[in-house]
Design a protein around this motif. Structure first.
Motif, mmCIF file in Angstrom:
data_model
loop_
_atom_site.group_PDB
_atom_site.id
_atom_site.type_symbol
_atom_site.label_atom_id
_atom_site.label_comp_id
_atom_site.label_asym_id
_atom_site.label_seq_id
_atom_site.Cartn_x
_atom_site.Cartn_y
_atom_site.Cartn_z
ATOM 1 N N LYS A 487 0.284 -1.402 -0.124
ATOM 2 C CA LYS A 487 -0.095 -0.258 -0.045
ATOM 3 C C LYS A 487 1.311 1.239 -0.003
ATOM 4 O O LYS A 487 1.195 1.766 1.063
ATOM 5 N N ILE A 488 0.820 2.345 -0.745
ATOM 6 C CA ILE A 488 1.468 3.220 -1.454
ATOM 7 C C ILE A 488 0.367 4.328 -1.825
ATOM 8 O O ILE A 488 -0.020 4.404 -3.061
ATOM 9 N N LYS A 489 -0.020 5.412 -1.076
ATOM 10 C CA LYS A 489 -0.351 6.304 -1.445
ATOM 11 C C LYS A 489 -1.603 6.605 -2.442
ATOM 12 O O LYS A 489 -2.050 6.268 -3.039
ATOM 13 N N GLY A 490 -2.704 5.237 -1.177
ATOM 14 C CA GLY A 490 -3.710 4.713 -1.584
ATOM 15 C C GLY A 490 -3.362 3.609 -2.472
ATOM 16 O O GLY A 490 -4.889 3.594 -3.587
ATOM 17 N N THR A 491 -2.943 3.692 -3.530
ATOM 18 C CA THR A 491 -2.767 2.663 -4.318
ATOM 19 C C THR A 491 -1.942 1.491 -3.865
ATOM 20 O O THR A 491 -1.340 1.249 -2.286
ATOM 21 N N SER A 492 -2.907 0.123 -4.348
ATOM 22 C CA SER A 492 -2.855 -1.226 -3.544
ATOM 23 C C SER A 492 -2.049 -2.134 -5.276
ATOM 24 O O SER A 492 -2.670 -1.750 -5.953
ATOM 25 N N LEU A 493 -0.628 -2.786 -4.728
ATOM 26 C CA LEU A 493 -0.629 -4.298 -5.702
ATOM 27 C C LEU A 493 -0.236 -5.460 -4.667
ATOM 28 O O LEU A 493 0.585 -5.333 -4.378
#
Length: 735
Positions: A487-493
C-alpha cells in the motif's frame, strides 16, 4: 455291505464277540426260569434263609410310566461272605419266576403290571449261611423317575440359575423339579426346598455371592412319577464379582511377517475368588464374524493380528459363574511403512468405488478384505471378496453411503483361505497389505490458517501460522497461498506466493523499507482455493531503524548496571532504616576528641580542681575518691564539643577557662542548667564507654594535683587557680 479284505479276521471273530456279550449279560443277570408256584422245589431250597441285619438288604424295584411291566430291581450285599451269588424269586398269584446265579447287585424283571407281586432276593442260597430280603408291592406303585442326567449352574448378581435335562424315559413324565441347598460346611439344609416353574430351569435368589453351596435336585412326584430319586450333591463355587486387571499390554511388529503385529497381554485376578481359568473373547471392530473365544488357564495370552481394529474382553470363569469382563480396544494401525502408494481408490459414486493395488498378490492370495471408515469415527465397514484375475476390485452396495467432503481411511487385508473368503478365526488368520485415504467428493477449505506471528525487518517479514483444522480442509491439502499487498499513497498491488502443505512458516523477502503491507494466508485443494485468514497489517522498518530487540537488550543491560552500582548503598540505607544497630561509643566523635592533647589537659584541670578539698572547704567537698567520673563532666564536655567544634583544641581550652574565671559576677552555670541536661538517652551508651576510658586519664589528674600542691611554678599555679576559681563560682552560687 462291502467289507475290505483286510477285515476278514474281524468278520470271522464277530459271532464270538456277540456270544461273549450274551454270556456276560447272563452272568450278571442270571438265568430266568418260569416255575410252578405249588412245586415244593420252588420254596424248599430257600426256606432256611432268613432276613438278617448284616445280610442282603435294601431290595427296591422301580419302573417307568410307559413300561410298567419292566421293573429294575436293586439291592445291597451282605457283609460276611466275599464271593456272592444271588437268586431272585418272583411270585404274582399263581405265576412264579426264578432268576438264578446273579453275580451283580441289580437285574431287570418282567411282571404283570396289574397284579401285586412278592419278591425275594437270596444271597448264597445254596449254602447253609444264606440271607434274604423281601419286597411286596404293586408294579404301578413303583413308577419312579430318575435324577437328571445333566445339570448346569450359573451364578450372577446373587442368584443361582439351574438348568437340567432328563433321561428320555422321564422327559414326558417329569413336570417340575425341586432344589435344596446349603452353604458348604453347613450341616442343615436351607428349608423349604424351592420348586421350579418348568421341567428344565429354575432360579434361586438371595444367595450370598461370596459363599459356595451344595445343591441337590429331584423331580416333583406326580401320577407318572410316584417316586423321585434324589440326585447326587453338586458343589457350586462362589460367584466371581471382580474383573481382571490388565497389567501389561504390548503391541509389537512380527519379525519376518509384514502387515502383522503381536499383541501380548498379562492380567491379574483377586486370589480371594478361585477360578478355573479365563475366557479371552476377540472380535473385529467392523463386526465381521466370527466372535472368537479362547480359553486359557494362565493370566496371559499372545495373539497374532492384522492392523485392523479389534475389541477384546477378558473374564475369569469357574463352573458356575463368569466374572465381569475387562474390555480393551486395539486401535487400527496404518499400513506397513513400505506400503506407501501401494493402494489407491477411485470413487464412482457414494455407494461404489474401486480399490487398486500394485503388487501381483493374486499369485499368493485370492481372498481379500477391505475395511474403511470416516475420519474420527469408530464405525468400520468391511467387505470381503474373492479375486484371482486382476489387481483391483470394485465394491458396491454399502450399508452406509459415502459422504461428501469427508475423509475416509481404507485398509486392504489378505487372507490365506482358498474357498470362502469369510474369516474363519481371528488369531493368526490375516495380514494387512497396505492402507490409504480417499474422499468421495473434495471441496475447498472453509477456513484459513491462523497467522500467529509476524517478525518484521528492514525489507522482509517472517510469517508463522497454525494449520487449518482437519474438518475444515474438506480435501487433500495441496499447499498454502500467501497473499501480500503493498500500500503506497492510496494504491495497492497484490502478489502471492505458494508454499508446501507441510510448511507452517515462510519469509517474504525483497520488500520495501518503511512500507505498509497487508498479508493473508489460505489453503487450497484440488477443488480450489479456500477462505483466506484474517488480514495482518504490518510495516517494514525505516533506514537506520534500531531493532527493538537490540534496544531492549541495551536497556536491560543499563538497568542491571545501575542496580549493581547503587545496590550496596541502597541495602545499607535500608538496613539503617529498618534494622538500626546499637552504636559503638568507642567510635564516637566525642571520645575521639577526648584523646587529643587539648581535651585531655582540660579534663585534667577539672579533675585536679575537684580533687583539692582544702582550697574550698566551705563550698566544695570531695567525700570519696572514686574511679568513676562524675556525671557533670559529660554535659560539660558535650557542651564544649558542640560550641567549639571547628576551633583549635588548645584555643578552645583557653577560652573556656577564661570565660569560667569571672569571679563572683560570673553566671552560675551549674545551678542554672536544667535538670534534663544531665539525663542520658537510654539507647546510647556513651557514659559507659566514657567510664571505660577514664582510667587512662586518672593518673594524669593525680599528677597535676601533686604538681599544683608542691611546685612554685607560677604558670602551673595560675592554671590551677583559674580552674579553682571556676569551681568556686559553681559552689558559691549554689550556696
Amino acid at each position: 455291505m462291502v467289507l475290505d479284505s483286510t477285515c476278514s479276521p474281524c468278520v470271522s471273530h464277530f459271532p464270538l464277540f456277540i456270544l461273549g456279550l450274551i454270556f456276560a449279560y447272563s452272568s450278571a443277570h442270571g438265568q430266568t426260569l418260569r416255575v410252578n408256584c405249588k412245586s415244593d422245589d420252588f420254596l424248599a431250597k430257600y426256606q432256611h434263609c432268613g432276613q438278617q441285619p448284616d445280610g442282603v438288604n435294601g431290595l427296591e424295584c422301580s419302573g417307568k410310566y410307559n413300561n410298567v411291566g419292566n421293573q429294575r430291581c436293586a439291592w445291597k450285599p451282605g457283609k460276611h461272605t466275599s464271593k456272592k451269588t444271588y437268586t431272585l424269586l418272583i411270585k404274582q398269584d399263581k405265576y412264579c419266576k426264578i432268576h438264578r446265579k446273579i453275580t451283580g447287585f441289580s437285574t431287570i424283571i418282567s411282571v404283570f403290571q396289574n397284579r401285586n407281586m412278592t419278591l425275594e432276593v437270596v444271597e448264597n442260597g445254596e449254602s447253609g449261611n444264606c440271607t434274604k430280603a423281601v419286597l411286596s408291592a404293586s408294579p404301578k406303585s413303583l413308577l419312579r423317575c430318575d435324577p437328571p442326567n445333566s445339570v448346569s449352574f450359573t451364578r450372577h448378581s446373587g442368584e443361582l440359575s439351574v438348568s437340567v435335562s432328563w433321561q428320555w424315559e422321564d422327559r414326558n413324565a417329569v413336570q417340575y423339579f425341586s432344589v435344596r441347598y446349603k452353604a458348604v460346611g453347613s450341616v442343615k439344609w436351607i428349608e423349604p426346598s424351592v420348586q421350579s416353574q418348568d421341567r428344565h430351569r429354575h432360579r434361586v435368589a438371595h444367595l450370598n455371592s461370596s459363599l459356595s453351596y451344595v445343591v441337590q435336585i429331584q423331580c416333583v412326584t406326580n401320577d407318572k412319577c410316584l417316586q423321585c430319586s434324589q440326585s447326587e450333591s453338586y458343589t457350586v463355587p462362589q460367584e466371581l464379582t471382580s474383573p481382571p486387571v490388565i497389567v501389561k499390554h504390548e503391541d509389537t511388529d512380527v519379525v519376518g511377517k509384514t502387515g502383522s503385529r503381536q499383541l501380548s497381554l498379562t492380567w491379574t485376578f483377586p486370589a480371594t475368588e478361585p477360578n478355573d481359568g479365563y475366557y479371552v473373547t476377540i472380535v473385529k471392530a467392523s463386526g465381521e464374524d466370527p466372535r472368537e473365544r479362547i480359553s486359557v488357564t494362565e493370566p496371559e495370552i499372545t495373539l497374532i493380528l492384522s492392523y485392523s481394529a479389534y475389541h477384546l474382553n477378558i473374564s475369569a470363569v469357574n463352573n458356575a459363574s463368569t466374572s465381569p469382563a475387562v474390555s480393551l480396544t486395539i486401535p487400527q494401525r496404518d499400513g506397513p511403512p513400505s506400503a506407501e502408494d501401494k493402494l489407491s481408490v477411485i470413487v464412482h459414486s457414494n455407494s461404489s468405488f474401486t480399490v487398486y493395488w500394485k503388487d501381483d498378490l493374486i499369485k499368493t492370495y485370492v481372498c481379500f478384505s477391505a475395511e474403511w471408515r470416516k475420519k474420527g469415527q469408530k464405525v468400520v465397514t468391511a467387505m470381503s471378496f474373492h479375486q484371482n484375475e486382476d489387481n483391483f476390485n470394485t465394491l458396491t452396495d454399502f450399508t452406509e453411503p459415502l459422504e461428501p467432503y469427508k475423509r475416509y481411511s481404507i485398509a486392504l487385508h489378505t487372507r490365506p483361505e482358498k474357498q470362502t473368503c469369510n474369516i474363519k478365526y481371528i488369531n493368526n488368520s490375516e495380514s494387512t497389505y497396505a492402507s490409504s485415504h480417499f474422499y468421495f467428493m473434495e471441496g475447498s477449505p472453509v477456513s484459513g490458517p491462523n497467522i500467529s506471528s509476524c517478525n518484521v525487518t528492514l525489507n522482509s517479514v517472517v510469517l508463522q501460522w497454525l494449520s487449518i483444522p482437519e474438518e475444515d480442509i474438506r480435501g487433500f491439502l495441496l499447499g498454502y497461498l500467501i497473499f501480500y499487498t503493498e500500500k503506497i499513497k492510496g494504491t495497492s498491488l497484490e502478489r502471492n506466493v505458494t508454499v508446501d502443505p507441510q510448511s507452517d512458516t515462510y519469509e517474504l523477502g525483497d520488500l520495501k523499507a518503511g512500507t505498509t503491507y497487508q498479508v493473508q494466508v489460505s489453503g487450497f485443494t484440488q477443488a480450489g482455493v479456500g477462505v483466506r485468514s484474517t488480514a495482518c497489517i504490518l510495516k517494514t522498518n525505516h533506514q537506520g531503524y534500531f531493532h527493538p530487540n537490540l534496544s531492549a537488550l541495551i536497556i536491560t543491560f543499563a538497568v542491571v548496571a545501575t542496580v549493581l552500582i547503587f545496590w550496596t548503598p541502597l541495602i545499607k540505607r535500608a538496613k539503617v532504616v529498618l534494622w538500626p544497630s546499637i552504636p559503638n561509643p568507642g567510635k564516637s566523635y566525642t571520645i575521639q576528641k577526648m584523646e587529643r592533647p587539648g581535651e585531655m589537659e582540660l579534663f585534667t584541670s577539672i579533675f585536679s580542681t575537684l580533687k583539692i578539698e582544702e582550697w574550698e572547704t566551705s563550698s566544695l567537698q570531695i567525700v570519696e575518691r572514686e574511679d568513676e567520673v562524675p556525671p557533670i563532666i559529660v554535659p560539660l564536655v558535650s557542651s564544649f564539643h558542640h560550641d567549639s567544634e571547628d576551633e583549635d583544641s588548645a584555643e578552645r581550652t583557653c577560652n573556656w577557662i577564661q570565660s569560667a574565671s569571672g569571679g563572683d559576677d560570673a553566671p552560675n552555670i551549674i545551678s542554672n542548667l536544667p535538670t534534663s541536661t544531665f539525663a542520658f538517652s537510654s539507647e546510647y551508651t556513651t557514659m559507659e564507654m566514657f567510664q571505660q576510658a577514664m582510667p587512662q586519664v586518672a593518673p594524669a589528674v593525680d599528677t597535676a594535683i601533686s604538681q599544683t600542691g608542691d611546685s612554685s611554678d607560677a604558670q602551673d599555679t595560675s592554671v590551677v587557680k583559674t580552674s579553682l576559681d571556676h569551681v568556686g563560682q559553681f559552689t558559691s552560687n549554689s550556696n
